[in-house]
Design a protein around this motif. Structure first.
Motif, short mmCIF file in Angstrom:
data_model
loop_
_atom_site.label_atom_id
_atom_site.label_comp_id
_atom_site.label_asym_id
_atom_site.label_seq_id
_atom_site.Cartn_x
_atom_site.Cartn_y
_atom_site.Cartn_z
N SER A 197 0.81 -1.21 0.00
CA SER A 197 0.00 0.00 0.00
C SER A 197 0.84 1.26 0.00
O SER A 197 2.04 1.25 0.30
N VAL A 198 0.15 2.35 -0.33
CA VAL A 198 0.67 3.68 -0.02
C VAL A 198 -0.13 4.18 1.17
O VAL A 198 -1.33 3.92 1.28
N GLU A 199 0.53 4.85 2.07
CA GLU A 199 -0.13 5.32 3.29
C GLU A 199 -0.46 6.80 3.16
O GLU A 199 0.38 7.62 2.75
N ILE A 200 -1.70 7.13 3.50
CA ILE A 200 -2.16 8.52 3.56
C ILE A 200 -2.36 8.83 5.03
O ILE A 200 -3.28 8.33 5.67
N GLY A 201 -1.46 9.59 5.58
CA GLY A 201 -1.40 9.77 7.02
C GLY A 201 -2.50 10.65 7.60
O GLY A 201 -3.16 11.42 6.89
N GLN A 202 -2.69 10.50 8.89
CA GLN A 202 -3.65 11.33 9.61
C GLN A 202 -3.27 12.81 9.44
O GLN A 202 -2.10 13.18 9.50
N GLY A 233 -6.73 0.75 9.65
CA GLY A 233 -6.57 -0.70 9.67
C GLY A 233 -7.84 -1.49 9.44
O GLY A 233 -7.79 -2.72 9.38
N LEU A 234 -8.99 -0.82 9.31
CA LEU A 234 -10.26 -1.49 9.10
C LEU A 234 -10.65 -1.46 7.63
O LEU A 234 -10.58 -0.40 6.98
N ARG A 235 -11.05 -2.59 7.11
CA ARG A 235 -11.45 -2.70 5.72
C ARG A 235 -12.61 -1.77 5.42
O ARG A 235 -13.54 -1.64 6.21
N ALA A 272 -7.66 9.96 -11.49
CA ALA A 272 -6.64 9.70 -10.44
C ALA A 272 -7.07 10.31 -9.11
O ALA A 272 -6.31 11.04 -8.46
N LYS A 273 -8.31 9.99 -8.71
CA LYS A 273 -8.83 10.50 -7.44
C LYS A 273 -9.39 9.36 -6.61
O LYS A 273 -10.08 8.47 -7.11
N LEU A 274 -9.08 9.43 -5.31
CA LEU A 274 -9.63 8.50 -4.34
C LEU A 274 -10.74 9.19 -3.57
O LEU A 274 -10.53 10.27 -3.00
N TYR A 275 -11.94 8.58 -3.56
CA TYR A 275 -13.09 9.11 -2.84
C TYR A 275 -13.35 8.24 -1.62
O TYR A 275 -13.26 6.99 -1.72
N VAL A 276 -13.68 8.85 -0.48
CA VAL A 276 -13.99 8.07 0.72
C VAL A 276 -15.19 8.66 1.45
O VAL A 276 -15.45 9.87 1.38
N ARG A 277 -15.92 7.78 2.11
CA ARG A 277 -16.87 8.15 3.15
C ARG A 277 -16.37 7.49 4.43
O ARG A 277 -16.14 6.27 4.46
N THR A 278 -16.24 8.26 5.48
CA THR A 278 -15.60 7.75 6.69
C THR A 278 -16.53 6.90 7.55
O THR A 278 -16.07 6.18 8.44
N GLY A 279 -17.84 6.98 7.31
CA GLY A 279 -18.79 6.25 8.13
C GLY A 279 -19.37 7.07 9.25
O GLY A 279 -20.37 6.68 9.86
N ASP A 280 -18.73 8.20 9.55
CA ASP A 280 -19.25 9.07 10.61
C ASP A 280 -19.42 10.51 10.13
O ASP A 280 -19.62 11.42 10.94
N ARG A 281 -19.32 10.71 8.80
CA ARG A 281 -19.48 12.02 8.16
C ARG A 281 -18.39 13.02 8.55
O ARG A 281 -18.49 14.20 8.26
N GLN A 282 -17.37 12.53 9.25
CA GLN A 282 -16.29 13.41 9.65
C GLN A 282 -15.23 13.48 8.55
O GLN A 282 -15.20 12.68 7.62
N PRO A 284 -11.83 12.89 6.63
CA PRO A 284 -10.86 11.78 6.65
C PRO A 284 -9.51 12.18 7.24
O PRO A 284 -8.67 11.30 7.48
N GLN A 285 -9.32 13.47 7.50
CA GLN A 285 -8.08 13.88 8.15
C GLN A 285 -7.94 13.29 9.56
O GLN A 285 -6.84 13.27 10.11
N LYS A 286 -9.04 12.79 10.11
CA LYS A 286 -9.00 12.14 11.42
C LYS A 286 -8.31 10.78 11.38
O LYS A 286 -7.94 10.23 12.41
N TYR A 287 -8.17 10.22 10.17
CA TYR A 287 -7.79 8.81 10.05
C TYR A 287 -6.52 8.65 9.21
O TYR A 287 -6.09 9.56 8.49
N THR A 288 -5.95 7.46 9.32
CA THR A 288 -4.87 7.02 8.43
C THR A 288 -5.43 6.00 7.45
O THR A 288 -6.19 5.10 7.85
#
Length: 322
Positions: A197-202, A233-235, A272-282, A284-288
């Motif tokens: 993987s490549v890591e996208i840090g908090q 670390g969660l899928r 070349a864009k990654l889209y995410v939903r964090t599950g808590d509407r917060q 993604p800067q909160k997460y790695t």
């Protein structure tokens, strides 16, 4: 691939028709089990009973095997013995009874074993502090597992120092020998990790809000591929379309019911864009995040007698080992 072993059959006793041909039995020993396939020379009459027992060679008593499965036409039978230890010598007693009489056969086999010791070869060293222009010695280790693998043959050990190695599609086409494999091992006491993987840090500043609860960032992996994403670390759930990500919903297996997306991701390879939903509407800067940019970790297609031990293999789009 395991090679079928044609068992040597010894007739222990026959009653009734003495000249009926014996069945052909193939044993398929693995590291922890033995499969049996029985090919009867002629259709078994209705009411035929077949069973088998097994024991470790040298034991006095026999163990009951599972009930044999017979094909509808009565020409084949299947069974298995499990669980077993590696390199265990076994005796199998097969009996079948029909109107013509009874036949009992004795078969012998041995479970396979993993040889992890090498001889006659050299140790090839890898370190995150190494250089692929080095010699692969302890003093001049290679930097990548790929470089070390290109020098490996039967009897060699690849000794991997502690650290994280961001590589994929490794070890294809390597060939050891049955009693002298290629062993790829973590150095004693080391935590060696192969990471695809490549890591996208908090706190990463690249995230941009696209819609309510939906964020995106530019991601241009060298492979052009993203096949798995983990959040702390969660899928995460993979969304098939960007529209689903925008709606925040996806179709269940019945293709009719909409369900709300939780942790989800989508990669647009064109943009070349990654889209995410964090599950808590917060944000993604909160997460790695770890985005898998390789399909496989160890790709052992076409390889033989290669042993991997003591390595952690993580974050691949399709499989850690194939």
């Amino acid at each position: 691939m395991f090679t079928a072993l044609i068992a040597v059959m010894v007739t222990l006793g026959c009653k009734g028709q003495q000249n009926s041909p014996a069945p052909e039995v193939e044993l398929y020993p693995t590291y922890s089990a033995v499969g049996l396939e029985i090919d009867f020379p002629q259709e078994l009459p209705p009411g035929t009973e077949a069973e088998f027992e097994w024991r470790i060679e040298g034991d006095a008593g026999w163990n009951n095997g599972v009930e044999l499965t017979l094909s509808p036409e009565g020409r084949k039978g299947w069974a298995s013995i499990w669980p077993l230890e590696m390199d265990t010598p076994l005796e199998v007693k097969l009996s079948y009874r029909a109107t013509e009489g009874e036949r009992t056969l004795l078969l012998k086999t041995r479970t396979r074993k993993i040889v992890t010791e090498t001889s006659g070869g050299r140790d090839i060293h890898v370190s995150t502090q190494g250089n692929d222009g080095g010699q692969g010695t302890a003093e001049e280790p290679y930097r990548t597992l790929a470089a070390a693998a290109s020098q490996a043959g039967a009897g060699n050990r690849i000794v991997v120092a502690g650290g994280v190695y961001h590589e994929g599609g490794l070890f294809a086409g390597l060939h050891g020998e049955p009693d002298n494999p290629i062993v790829i091992t973590a150095a004693e006491g080391a935590c060696a990790v192969i990471d695809g993987s490549v890591e996208i840090g908090q706190g990463h500043s690249g995230w941009r809000r696209v819609a309510d609860g939906l964020y995106a960032m530019e991601l241009k992996p060298e492979t052009g591929y993203v096949g798995y994403v983990a959040q702390d670390g969660l899928r995460m759930f993979w969304s098939k379309t960007l529209d689903n990500m925008l709606d925040g919903k996806f179709l269940l297996n019945d293709k009719k019911t909409l369900s709300t997306l939780g942790r989800a991701w989508f990669y647009d390879s064109t943009e070349a864009k990654l889209y995410v939903r964090t599950g808590d509407r917060q944000s993604p800067q909160k997460y790695t995040y770890n985005a898998a940019i390789h399909r496989h970790g160890a790709l052992l297609n076409g390889s033989s007698h290669v042993v991997l031990q003591g390595l952690e293999i993580r974050y691949y789009g399709e499989s850690a080992v194939r």
